[in-house]
Motif scaffolding. Structure first.
Motif, short mmCIF file in Angstrom:
data_model
loop_
_atom_site.label_atom_id
_atom_site.label_comp_id
_atom_site.label_asym_id
_atom_site.label_seq_id
_atom_site.Cartn_x
_atom_site.Cartn_y
_atom_site.Cartn_z
N TYR A 5 43.06 42.19 49.30
CA TYR A 5 42.37 40.94 48.95
C TYR A 5 41.24 40.62 49.91
O TYR A 5 41.32 40.90 51.10
CB TYR A 5 43.34 39.76 48.95
CG TYR A 5 44.28 39.70 47.79
CD1 TYR A 5 44.01 40.36 46.59
CD2 TYR A 5 45.44 38.97 47.87
CE1 TYR A 5 44.88 40.29 45.53
CE2 TYR A 5 46.32 38.90 46.80
CZ TYR A 5 46.03 39.56 45.64
OH TYR A 5 46.89 39.49 44.59
N THR A 9 33.10 38.50 47.22
CA THR A 9 32.88 39.71 46.45
C THR A 9 32.79 40.91 47.39
O THR A 9 32.20 40.83 48.45
CB THR A 9 31.60 39.59 45.59
OG1 THR A 9 31.34 40.85 44.99
CG2 THR A 9 30.40 39.18 46.38
N TRP A 28 39.18 38.55 44.68
CA TRP A 28 38.45 39.79 44.90
C TRP A 28 39.34 40.76 45.65
O TRP A 28 40.16 40.38 46.47
CB TRP A 28 37.19 39.52 45.70
CG TRP A 28 36.21 38.66 44.97
CD1 TRP A 28 36.01 37.33 45.15
CD2 TRP A 28 35.32 39.06 43.94
NE1 TRP A 28 35.04 36.88 44.29
CE2 TRP A 28 34.60 37.92 43.54
CE3 TRP A 28 35.06 40.27 43.31
CZ2 TRP A 28 33.63 37.96 42.54
CZ3 TRP A 28 34.10 40.31 42.32
CH2 TRP A 28 33.40 39.17 41.95
#
Length: 74
Positions: A5, A9, A28
């Motif tokens: 994680y 982005t 993300w």
């Protein structure tokens, strides 16, 4: 999966940011796999008729760059 994680982005090369309503809830992850995707057309913000064609073993996620799309082409 939690180990992959991220807060933001994973690539600055993301061509189109997701809408805020979606990004607010997005999680993300570090890219680990590379795949090929065929598509009929790039509409400026999405792919039309995308189809997964397979995983790539010859490239790592760090080697992949976003293709440049010419949205003004006929």
């Amino acid at each position: 999966m939690r180990q992959t994680y991220r807060d933001r982005t994973p690539h600055e090369s993301v061509a189109v940011a997701p809408p805020r309503a979606i990004a607010r809830e997005a999680r993300w992850a570090e890219p680990l796999l590379v795949c090929d995707v065929e598509y009929r057309e790039f509409t400026g913000d999405s792919l039309r008729h995308p189809a997964f064609t397979g995983l790539r073993v010859d490239k790592t996620a760090g080697e992949v760059k976003m293709s440049l799309f010419d949205i003004d082409a006929p």
